[in-house]
Design an enzyme around this catalytic site. Structure first.
Site, PDB file in Angstrom:
ATOM      1  N   LYS A 274       8.662  -9.041 -15.655  1.00 11.78           N
ATOM      2  CA  LYS A 274       9.381  -9.057 -14.380  1.00 11.78           C
ATOM      3  C   LYS A 274       9.091  -7.770 -13.602  1.00 11.78           C
ATOM      4  O   LYS A 274       8.960  -6.696 -14.181  1.00 11.78           O
ATOM      5  CB  LYS A 274      10.889  -9.176 -14.623  1.00 11.78           C
ATOM      6  CG  LYS A 274      11.334 -10.517 -15.178  1.00 11.78           C
ATOM      7  CD  LYS A 274      12.829 -10.525 -15.425  1.00 11.78           C
ATOM      8  CE  LYS A 274      13.294 -11.846 -16.012  1.00 11.78           C
ATOM      9  NZ  LYS A 274      13.210 -12.954 -15.052  1.00 11.78           N
ATOM     10  N   ARG A 348      14.647 -21.890 -21.534  1.00  7.87           N
ATOM     11  CA  ARG A 348      14.571 -23.312 -21.888  1.00  7.87           C
ATOM     12  C   ARG A 348      14.054 -23.509 -23.306  1.00  7.87           C
ATOM     13  O   ARG A 348      14.355 -24.519 -23.952  1.00  7.87           O
ATOM     14  CB  ARG A 348      13.681 -24.036 -20.877  1.00  7.87           C
ATOM     15  CG  ARG A 348      12.217 -23.654 -20.892  1.00  7.87           C
ATOM     16  CD  ARG A 348      11.494 -24.000 -19.609  1.00  7.87           C
ATOM     17  NE  ARG A 348      11.968 -23.173 -18.503  1.00  7.87           N
ATOM     18  CZ  ARG A 348      11.560 -23.322 -17.247  1.00  7.87           C
ATOM     19  NH1 ARG A 348      10.679 -24.263 -16.944  1.00  7.87           N
ATOM     20  NH2 ARG A 348      12.017 -22.538 -16.292  1.00  7.87           N
TER      21      ARG A 348
END
Length: 499
Positions: A274, A348
């Protein structure tokens, strides 16, 4: 928080402030019984226009001859537009004003409502008072006296309704769960580790015999072949855990709700790291898991007559030479193989193993996962609502209604078959990510592949609501604790149907 009830205003005890509520356009407080016994004239206040009764408007007066040092006039807005959310906002503004003045004890004259709405409105007022009554300052070494936050300590309700205390205590029990959730999210990621979360769960089971806690360590996860959770953990020097908390509030019933919360205790993004501006708040990536803790705590406090299991797959998503590499393929607990196309789509993956485990081993009547899953949902909905995807219309309807009741609103998004097409891989059964197009819905569709057939399932994407950088009228900055009040309300309504 300590609560008390006074049936007659002239019998109230000493406090820092007396709160008188007013509807917009009136010069008589609700209830109008206040002025006569107080012998308090407010004509000049209304004649000058200094106070108009607008929603959340607060004016402090200093009046001699009362048992309080101050009188606070509180605006409730227009009476014909009153709602639970309007009351939360008004009393949230009051609470923040009192916190700003370092007031600890409040005498609050309660408005009068019609009987059909009274309980809901009393709860909303209490929520407005309690939800802002929170501070996370334990990481500060020293504060100037003017900067120290003094929390509200006692609220004395002045009302003829003898049920006020019970309703307030119920709200306080739920808010304790919200505070617990916020503390977990706001804490340092170096402290709030997968192992720390496991200890928290074990601590809850020691304090509350209703909770049974099981923790899978790395060795057990390897034995269970939870390949996706283990893959995400490869870059961290801290082992992963899978935390299972079971609460049997209705042991004679087979009805069983399972909630699963994403527990990424820090998310660097992995090798798809990130950037600055996106990484600094990533201690909040375990907000879904934290909400499961808060929900479980509230369920115990309220003695909810439901059977509830909370599962938190917990790990860091860190960067290391051992980190899983985008393009590699890993096998899930379910046996399906997954091409890892982006290491920052890690939530996920750990949820997939947890969903499959719950489906195969826990006999759930319904599955609900809650996660800060996609930045796209924040772009779509901002902080006004969380995303909802579901395979079951009745489950979705019940969750949406719980969201409306608590103002932790949900907006249902589709699960079109076309999203499954985006998950096709040339080298594995599925790919984990397929770019920005429809990414919130595609992420939910990925999860759907790991839910057992015919099990009602809902996915709550709280990426836009879990951690806010601007305070709201009854919410502080940063961790909001979203999901706790919503899930508790859902479980309360469920218990009424099933019992």
């Amino acid at each position: 928080m300590e609560f008390a009830l006074t049936l007659h205003i002239e019998k109230r005890k000493k406090a820092d402030v007396l709160v008188l509520p007013f509807w917009k356009g009136t010069s008589q407080p609700e209830a109008a019984i206040a002025l006569h016994p107080l012998k308090l004239s407010l004509d000049s206040v209304f004649n000058t226009g200094d106070f108009k009764g607008k929603e959340g408007e607060t004016l402090f007066l200093y009046v001699e001859g009362l048992v309080e040092m101050r009188v606070a006039l509180l605006g409730l807005g227009e009476k014909n537009k009153v709602s639970t959310e309007a009351l939360r906002k008004s009393y949230g503004c009051l609470a923040k004003a009192c916190l700003g003045k370092k007031l600890k004890t409040l005498n609050i004259l309660m408005p009068e409502f019609n009987k059909t709405e009274e309980d809901a409105f009393i709860k909303a007022i209490t929520e407005g008072l309690l939800l802002p009554n929170y501070v996370y300052d334990r990481l500060k070494s020293k504060q100037e006296e003017d900067d120290e936050v003094t929390l509200l300590q006692k609220i004395n309700f002045i009302s003829s309704n003898k049920h006020v205390l019970a309703l307030a205590e119920e709200v306080a029990a739920i808010c304790d769960g919200v505070y617990y959730t916020r503390d977990l999210i706001n804490g340092n990621a170096d402290e709030i580790t997968p192992q720390y979360l496991a200890k928290c769960a074990q601590g809850l089971s020691q304090e509350y015999p209703q909770i049974k806690t099981t923790v899978f360590d790395k060795k057990r996860l390897e034995k269970e072949q939870m390949g996706l959770l283990l893959a995400v953990n490869r870059g961290s020097n801290l082992d992963p855990t899978l935390i299972i908390m079971e609460y049997k509030g209705n042991p004679k019933s087979k009805d069983h709700t399972v909630i699963i919360g994403k527990g990424v205790t820090y998310d660097t993004g992995g090798l798809n790291i990130k950037p600055t501006g996106g990484i600094e708040t990533m201690k909040c990536d375990m907000s879904g898991g934290a909400a499961c803790f808060g929900t479980m705590l509230a369920a115990c406090h309220l003695d909810l007559k439901v059977n509830l299991t909370a599962i938190i797959p917990a790990t860091e998503n860190s960067v290391d030479a051992a980190s899983f590499k985008p393009g590699d393929v890993y096998r899930s607990y379910l046996g399906k193989t997954v091409e890892m196309t982006n290491s920052d789509a890690e939530g996920r993956l750990i949820l997939a193993d947890a969903l499959a485990y719950a489906s195969q081993n826990l006999k759930p009547s319904r599955l609900i996962d809650i996660a800060t899953l996609t930045g796209a949902i924040e772009i779509s909905l901002g902080s006004e609502a969380s995303g909802l995807m579901s395979t079951d219309d009745q489950l979705a309807k019940s969750l949406i209604q719980a969201g409306e009741n608590t103002h932790e609103r949900l907006w249902r998004m589709p699960l079109y078959e076309g999203y499954q097409e985006k998950l096709k891989s040339d080298i594995a059964d599925l790919k984990s990510w397929n770019g920005r197009s429809g990414s919130s819905c595609v992420a939910a569709m990925f999860l759907k592949n790991f839910v057992g057939k015919d099990i009602p399932w809902a996915h709550l994407d709280i990426a836009g609501t879990a951690y806010v950088t601007e305070p709201k009228k009854y919410m502080p900055k940063y961790a909001s604790g979203v999901g706790v009040r919503l899930l508790v309300e859902f479980l309360k309504q469920l218990s009424m149907v099933k019992n």
